[in-house]
Design a protein around this motif. Structure first.
Motif, PDB file in Angstrom:
ATOM      1  N   GLY A  31       0.780  -1.227   0.000  1.00 55.95           N
ATOM      2  CA  GLY A  31       0.000   0.000   0.000  1.00 55.95           C
ATOM      3  C   GLY A  31       0.813   1.278   0.000  1.00 55.95           C
ATOM      4  O   GLY A  31       0.255   2.352   0.190  1.00 55.95           O
ATOM      5  N   ASP A  32       2.119   1.192  -0.212  1.00 51.85           N
ATOM      6  CA  ASP A  32       2.965   2.388  -0.256  1.00 51.85           C
ATOM      7  C   ASP A  32       2.603   3.223  -1.492  1.00 51.85           C
ATOM      8  O   ASP A  32       2.747   2.778  -2.626  1.00 51.85           O
ATOM      9  CB  ASP A  32       4.433   1.982  -0.308  1.00 51.85           C
ATOM     10  N   ALA A  33       2.127   4.442  -1.260  1.00 53.59           N
ATOM     11  CA  ALA A  33       1.641   5.299  -2.345  1.00 53.59           C
ATOM     12  C   ALA A  33       2.742   5.668  -3.341  1.00 53.59           C
ATOM     13  O   ALA A  33       2.488   5.734  -4.554  1.00 53.59           O
ATOM     14  CB  ALA A  33       1.016   6.562  -1.774  1.00 53.59           C
ATOM     15  N   ILE A  34       3.943   5.891  -2.864  1.00 55.17           N
ATOM     16  CA  ILE A  34       5.044   6.263  -3.755  1.00 55.17           C
ATOM     17  C   ILE A  34       5.407   5.096  -4.678  1.00 55.17           C
ATOM     18  O   ILE A  34       5.638   5.281  -5.873  1.00 55.17           O
ATOM     19  CB  ILE A  34       6.266   6.737  -2.942  1.00 55.17           C
ATOM     20  N   ALA A  35       5.432   3.893  -4.139  1.00 55.72           N
ATOM     21  CA  ALA A  35       5.739   2.709  -4.946  1.00 55.72           C
ATOM     22  C   ALA A  35       4.636   2.468  -5.979  1.00 55.72           C
ATOM     23  O   ALA A  35       4.921   2.106  -7.130  1.00 55.72           O
ATOM     24  CB  ALA A  35       5.904   1.488  -4.053  1.00 55.72           C
TER      25      ALA A  35
END
Length: 75
Positions: free
Chosen positions: A19-23
């Motif tokens: 759920g990492d937005a940047i990834a």
């Protein structure tokens, strides 16, 4: 000679799956050109002139499908 496409590092795939937005943005940016190519349509007018346009609805559907695949990916 054909240029090799860089692969997405596994660590970014793991982070996006968590759920990492940047990834997730990194992966979406990576596939952006491919999605636009798939969503491009050709229209022809009465004089047989061809016009290309990006079907925004199809582009959104493909992006949503990619997001769903990222989050459902089994590691």
């Amino acid at each position: 000679m054909r240029e090799k496409k860089k692969l997405i590092p596994f660590s970014i795939i793991e982070a996006a799956n968590s759920g990492d937005a940047i990834a997730i943005q990194y992966i979406l940016k990576h596939y952006e050109g491919y999605i636009v190519t798939l969503a491009t349509k050709t229209l022809t007018d009465e004089y047989s002139n061809g016009y290309f346009f990006v079907d925004k609805e199809m582009q959104e559907q493909l992006t949503t499908a990619l997001l769903q695949m990222i989050l459902d990916f089994e590691i």
